[in-house]
Design a protein around this motif. Structure first.
Motif, PDB file in Angstrom:
ATOM      1  N   TYR A  84     -46.788  15.996 -10.779  1.00  0.00           N
ATOM      2  CA  TYR A  84     -46.154  14.733 -11.163  1.00  0.00           C
ATOM      3  C   TYR A  84     -45.275  14.155 -10.062  1.00  0.00           C
ATOM      4  CZ  TYR A  84     -43.113  18.570 -12.423  1.00  0.00           C
ATOM      5  OH  TYR A  84     -42.403  19.738 -12.397  1.00  0.00           O
ATOM      6  N   PHE A 342     -46.235   7.743  -9.966  1.00  0.00           N
ATOM      7  CA  PHE A 342     -45.022   8.563  -9.882  1.00  0.00           C
ATOM      8  C   PHE A 342     -43.987   8.031  -8.888  1.00  0.00           C
ATOM      9  CE2 PHE A 342     -48.473  11.450 -11.151  1.00  0.00           C
ATOM     10  CZ  PHE A 342     -48.032  11.719 -12.427  1.00  0.00           C
ATOM     11  N   ASP A 344     -40.990   6.342  -8.646  1.00  0.00           N
ATOM     12  CA  ASP A 344     -39.875   5.841  -9.463  1.00  0.00           C
ATOM     13  C   ASP A 344     -39.302   4.513  -8.966  1.00  0.00           C
ATOM     14  OD1 ASP A 344     -39.920   7.851 -11.379  1.00  0.00           O
ATOM     15  OD2 ASP A 344     -37.757   8.191 -11.276  1.00  0.00           O
ATOM     16  N   LEU A 347     -41.839   1.699  -9.718  1.00  0.00           N
ATOM     17  CA  LEU A 347     -42.200   1.565 -11.133  1.00  0.00           C
ATOM     18  C   LEU A 347     -40.998   1.207 -12.001  1.00  0.00           C
ATOM     19  CD1 LEU A 347     -44.712   4.541 -11.310  1.00  0.00           C
ATOM     20  CD2 LEU A 347     -45.265   2.097 -11.429  1.00  0.00           C
ATOM     21  N   LEU A 348     -39.815   1.625 -11.592  1.00  0.00           N
ATOM     22  CA  LEU A 348     -38.636   1.260 -12.381  1.00  0.00           C
ATOM     23  C   LEU A 348     -38.225  -0.188 -12.131  1.00  0.00           C
ATOM     24  CD1 LEU A 348     -36.594   4.567 -12.159  1.00  0.00           C
ATOM     25  CD2 LEU A 348     -37.359   3.485 -14.263  1.00  0.00           C
TER      26      LEU A 348
ATOM     27  N   ASP B  88     -44.961   7.305 -15.832  1.00  0.00           N
ATOM     28  CA  ASP B  88     -44.630   8.228 -14.745  1.00  0.00           C
ATOM     29  C   ASP B  88     -43.145   8.371 -14.434  1.00  0.00           C
ATOM     30  OD1 ASP B  88     -47.314   8.467 -14.446  1.00  0.00           O
ATOM     31  OD2 ASP B  88     -47.472   7.461 -12.517  1.00  0.00           O
ATOM     32  N   VAL B  89     -42.315   7.479 -14.934  1.00  0.00           N
ATOM     33  CA  VAL B  89     -40.924   7.478 -14.432  1.00  0.00           C
ATOM     34  C   VAL B  89     -39.996   8.338 -15.287  1.00  0.00           C
ATOM     35  CG1 VAL B  89     -41.191   5.207 -13.378  1.00  0.00           C
ATOM     36  CG2 VAL B  89     -40.221   5.385 -15.678  1.00  0.00           C
ATOM     37  N   CYS B  90     -38.799   8.540 -14.765  1.00  0.00           N
ATOM     38  CA  CYS B  90     -37.780   9.384 -15.392  1.00  0.00           C
ATOM     39  C   CYS B  90     -37.595   9.030 -16.872  1.00  0.00           C
ATOM     40  CB  CYS B  90     -36.452   9.215 -14.648  1.00  0.00           C
ATOM     41  SG  CYS B  90     -35.077   9.981 -15.492  1.00  0.00           S
ATOM     42  N   VAL B  93     -34.186   7.523 -18.350  1.00  0.00           N
ATOM     43  CA  VAL B  93     -34.022   6.066 -18.275  1.00  0.00           C
ATOM     44  C   VAL B  93     -34.723   5.419 -19.467  1.00  0.00           C
ATOM     45  CG1 VAL B  93     -34.378   4.009 -16.859  1.00  0.00           C
ATOM     46  CG2 VAL B  93     -34.092   6.224 -15.739  1.00  0.00           C
ATOM     47  N   THR B 127     -32.622   7.452  -8.689  1.00  0.00           N
ATOM     48  CA  THR B 127     -33.039   6.774  -9.928  1.00  0.00           C
ATOM     49  C   THR B 127     -31.855   6.166 -10.672  1.00  0.00           C
ATOM     50  OG1 THR B 127     -34.982   8.169 -10.066  1.00  0.00           O
ATOM     51  CG2 THR B 127     -34.212   7.236 -12.134  1.00  0.00           C
ATOM     52  N   LYS B 366     -40.460  17.251 -15.149  1.00  0.00           N
ATOM     53  CA  LYS B 366     -41.361  16.186 -14.728  1.00  0.00           C
ATOM     54  C   LYS B 366     -40.590  14.921 -14.359  1.00  0.00           C
ATOM     55  CE  LYS B 366     -44.575  12.824 -16.355  1.00  0.00           C
ATOM     56  NZ  LYS B 366     -43.702  11.668 -16.543  1.00  0.00           N
ATOM     57  N   SER B 367     -39.557  14.636 -15.124  1.00  0.00           N
ATOM     58  CA  SER B 367     -38.826  13.390 -14.892  1.00  0.00           C
ATOM     59  C   SER B 367     -38.076  13.346 -13.585  1.00  0.00           C
ATOM     60  CB  SER B 367     -37.769  13.226 -15.978  1.00  0.00           C
ATOM     61  OG  SER B 367     -38.290  12.599 -17.075  1.00  0.00           O
TER      62      SER B 367
END
Ligand code: SF4
Ligand code: SF4
Lengths: 394, 434
Positions: A84, A342, A344, A347-348, B88-90, B93, B127, B366-367
């Motif tokens: 991941y 993946f 971040d 994608l965030l 896929d992201v944390c 959040v 993040t 994973k996060s």
């Protein structure tokens, strides 16, 4: 084919060279340059931005390390990363464990995410390079706060390099380097401007080859290439297709496979702007190269002229509005959000960017990729549908 | 910070439960009473500054973990994904944003107040910045203060970094806090709070160190996350936190003196078979089940890195009332995930020796790239340097889709077998030699 002016043969030749250099993961050209004199340095840097001018002024060659794409099989790298985590670092570790990054004197890891940050530590643990720095650029944009900190950060790297080759970064040298990179960026922007009007003269993939090749050669050589390209794409050739114009965003770090970019183009999308080689286009406008304090000029340019990026705190200067401005500026019809799985940071940021597009009536589509994705059928179909739907309404 | 253990209640647990209840009551009436609310993060938090200005802190990560424990996180995460957040992201959040989309109902069932200020001090995780950039847009017009904490890339805190942090604190963060609070920071009050912090930190370190004894009186991971709560969140610097840590300390010293083993949700452990060091956060959605796999096997976590995310106090750092702002800066830069990878490996090695560890286990989340990226190399390094069995499992903080009980149990059982074999071999060695 009658009636369509053929592209100049010289352009094809340049493109072949650039493509070859862009994906030469042995960095042969850069290493040969390094070997030609003892006081030269090779400094590898990861996406996105480092002040290449300073490395140049220290008689170094800043070499962009953008991952391995689908040009190297990952064997060891996967054993260092969980499933991941994005692909970029596994390819880079693979290169570090093989011979690809031998002869590099140092490595810079710009602060973009925790994967890159921790990769800097992995290089330290594995004792790669004579120096390794996490390049933690400031998120505070006040001259005397973030600016001072940034200056000190750059000075640390200067001293890392000085210890290796004894070359002092004088104001004269730095002003000269700044001038070369100003010219480099302004020619890149001129290419984008021409492509905005005549995107068929140089495809997005070809543009990519040209820019990426610039990461592995001295700026002087790259400037010569850009000059020629500008001249050649100034000539009328090719033919306009009934394509839509899109901005591609989200690929500033791990790079999409070339096949993916080609699929988008073949599906009827002219990519008129993108963030693929964001580091090469980082400073928007020139850095002052006429002052007694050129390092100060670099710092100020970072604080005031950085582009919109997931790596930079955006409160007070929201990325959504900047993306909308870019779309308008390029007269684009839509946006393709194209981020590495993946990732971040990309994608965030995406939901807010999409919201800004929606509010501005800009249509968008969303893809995710790995740098070694091999199947593009679905992407081509979806990009084709996207393009067709826009054509229906425009 | 988390649910209080129902089975065995020590007095310290009761105190913590009361503290939390009081905080959530205060939060639920904050708006009526005109109290300002600050959202902020756990690692590198500036709680004393917030409290010294009579504001109330809220920690979105804690809300997320509470949602995970209360089995609410799956639907919150889905709602955030519907809004456009990638799978896929944390998940912290997404869980937080999902909770907000569902009315921001906190762990006590009451609505949490909206923030008057987002205090973005992003220590050890990139993040965090993305998280609050999103919240800033989701709460239009909210004030936001940013503190950029440089990474210890060179394995140390430099003077330049301290100057940068202090300038940000003095010229940007504190003025913004004062503006929202509507009052000036009382520096004497801040210093008093930092003195309390430092005393509580001393007690906390003694609690952590108690696990050096064999058998250990505490589990430094599963129980550790309860123990660390007041210090890592809303209470550091308060008299109440000091009272809590004094009580906790006394209880544990008593357990230690009596040779007692750690308390679990099912009572006291009867046997310490394995002493483990764990790297990485726990899983919250199946916390109890996860813990049970360990205590059923007699495995005690004697040291963990997760209990250092809010400060690596056991390596000597203390908040300093005589040097308040600089010590806050040092605190932020010193948290575990802000350490370079070589520092992290050194710390692990140190724990293995100091705590007489039998095995090193990674719970890879994973996060969380901040923790996870690089863990496989860390594992190799530890194996190489310390020669103890290493284990690796994967889960997530609050996304139940990534917690596979059967898989984790299988892996852990094989790992414990390996530890048992090694122990019996080691036990035979002196006999054979004799
Ligand atoms: S692709 Fe994204 S997550 Fe991966 S290293 Fe780059 S910025 Fe970090
Ligand atoms: S990435 Fe890790 S440290 Fe960062 S917010 Fe998510 S869980 Fe927390």
């Amino acid at each position: 084919m009658t009636g369509i002016k053929q592209p100049p043969a010289r352009l094809a030749e340049i493109l072949r060279t650039c493509e070859q250099l862009a994906f030469d993961l042995e960095f042969t050209h850069a290493k040969a340059w390094r070997k030609a004199a003892d006081d030269r340095l090779l400094v590898g840097y990861l996406p996105i931005y480092v002040p290449r001018e300073v490395i140049h002024a220290a008689n170094g060659l800043p070499v962009g390390i953008m991952g391995v794409g689908d040009h190297k099989r990952i064997i060891k790298g996967d054993a260092y990363y969980q499933s991941y985590i994005c692909h970029l670092p596994r390819g880079i570790i693979e290169m570090a464990l093989d011979s690809n990054l031998e002869d590099f004197d140092g490595f810079l890891f710009p602060a973009i995410c925790d994967c890159v940050r921790n990769l800097s530590g992995m290089f330290k643990l594995a004792q790669k390079g004579k120096f390794t720095r996490y390049f933690d650029y400031p998120q505070n944009f006040k001259e005397h706060i973030g600016g001072t900190f940034f200056r000190e950060l750059i000075e640390t790297v200067e001293s890392d390099m000085f210890k290796l080759n004894g070359v002092k970064v004088t104001p004269e040298r730095l002003n000269h380097s700044i001038g070369l990179y100003n010219r480099n960026r302004s020619m890149i922007e001129a290419i984008y401007d021409i492509r905005q009007e005549f995107p068929w003269r140089l495809s997005a993939v070809d543009t990519y080859y040209i820019l990426r090749a610039g990461l592995v050669m001295p700026v002087e050589e790259h400037n010569a290439i850009l000059e020629e390209v500008l001249e050649l794409i100034g000539l009328d050739h090719g033919e306009a297709m009934d394509n839509i114009r899109v901005v591609v965003t989200g690929s500033f770090c791990e790079q999409p496979p070339i096949g993916m970019l080609k699929s988008m183009e073949m599906a009827g999308c002219y990519i008129v702007d993108d963030d693929l080689m964001l580091g090469s286009r980082w400073t928007q406008g020139d850095v002052d190269d006429t002052t007694d304090d050129p390092l100060g000029a670099i710092v100020t340019a970072f604080l005031e002229k950085s582009p919109s990026s997931s790596a930079v705190y955006d409160v007070g200067n929201p990325k959504g509005a900047r993306l909308v401005d870019l779309v308008r500026h390029r007269h684009a019809d839509g946006v393709i959000f194209c981020a590495a799985s993946f990732c971040d940071p990309a994608l965030l940021d995406r939901p807010e960017l999409q919201k800004a597009c929606d509010a501005a009536g800009i249509v968008h589509i969303n893809f995710q990729f790995h740098e070694n994705t091999g199947q593009f059928k679905v992407i081509k179909e979806q990009a084709g549908t996207f393009s067709d739907s826009i054509k229906l309404w425009v | 910070m988390a649910e209080v253990n129902e089975a065995v209640k020590e007095r310290s647990m009761v105190i913590q439960k009361e503290m939390l209840a009081e905080l959530f009551t205060e939060l639920s009436t904050a708006k009526e009473k005109g109290r300002k609310v600050v959202y902020t993060f756990v690692p590198g938090n500036l709680t004393e500054l917030i409290l010294a200005l009579d504001m109330l802190p809220v920690y979105p990560e804690i809300n997320a973990l509470q949602s995970g424990m209360r089995k609410k996180s799956a639907s919150y995460i889905k709602d955030a994904e519907k809004m456009g957040f990638s799978e896929d992201v944390c998940t912290y959040v997404k869980c937080d944003i999902g909770m907000m989309l569902n009315g921001n109902i906190g762990p006590t069932g009451e609505k949490l107040p909206d923030p008057d200020l987002l205090l973005l001090s992003y220590t050890g995780c990139f993040t965090f910045m993305k998280w609050f950039e999103n919240l800033e847009k989701l709460y239009p017009g909210v004030e936001i203060a940013m503190l950029h904490t440089p990474y210890q890339e060179d394995g140390r805190i430099t003077e330049d970094q301290i100057t940068y942090m202090v300038k940000q604190l003095e010229e940007e963060v504190i003025p913004k806090l004062e503006k929202v609070a509507g009052k000036k920071l009382d520096r004497a009050r801040l210093a008093k709070m930092l003195e309390n912090s430092s005393k509580a930190e001393d007690l906390w370190v003694k609690v952590l160190h108690s696990a050096k004894t064999v058998p250990s009186p505490i589990d430094s991971y599963f129980a550790g996350v309860y123990y660390m709560g007041p210090l890592f969140t809303a209470f550091r610097g308060t008299e109440r936190a000091l009272e809590y840590y004094q009580e906790l300390h006394d209880e544990i010293m008593e357990r230690q003196a009596k040779g007692l083993l750690p308390i679990t949700p099912e009572g006291e452990m009867k046997e310490e078979r394995f002493r483990l060091l764990v790297e990485g956060p726990p899983n919250w959605t199946n916390f109890r089940e996860f813990w049970k796999i360990f205590y059923d096997m007699g495995a005690v976590i004697v040291a963990s890195t997760y209990t250092k995310v809010g400060g690596v106090y056991d390596q000597g750092f203390r908040h300093d009332p005589d040097n308040p702002i600089e010590s806050l800066a040092r605190y932020c830069m010193g948290c575990y995930t802000n350490l370079s990878l070589p520092q992290r490996v050194d710390l692990l090695e140190h724990y293995i020796k100091e705590y007489k560890v039998d095995g090193f286990l990674i719970n890879s989340i994973k996060s969380c790239n901040s923790f996870s990226a690089g863990q496989l190399l860390m594992m190799r390094e530890i194996e190489k340097r310390c020669g103890i069995p290493v284990g690796f499992i994967e889960s997530d903080l609050v996304d139940p889709r990534y917690f596979s009980y059967a898989n984790i149990k299988n892996r852990l059982e094989s790992y414990f077998q390996m530890l048992a074999q090694r122990k019996s071999i080691l036990a035979q060695q002196p006999t054979e030699q004799a």
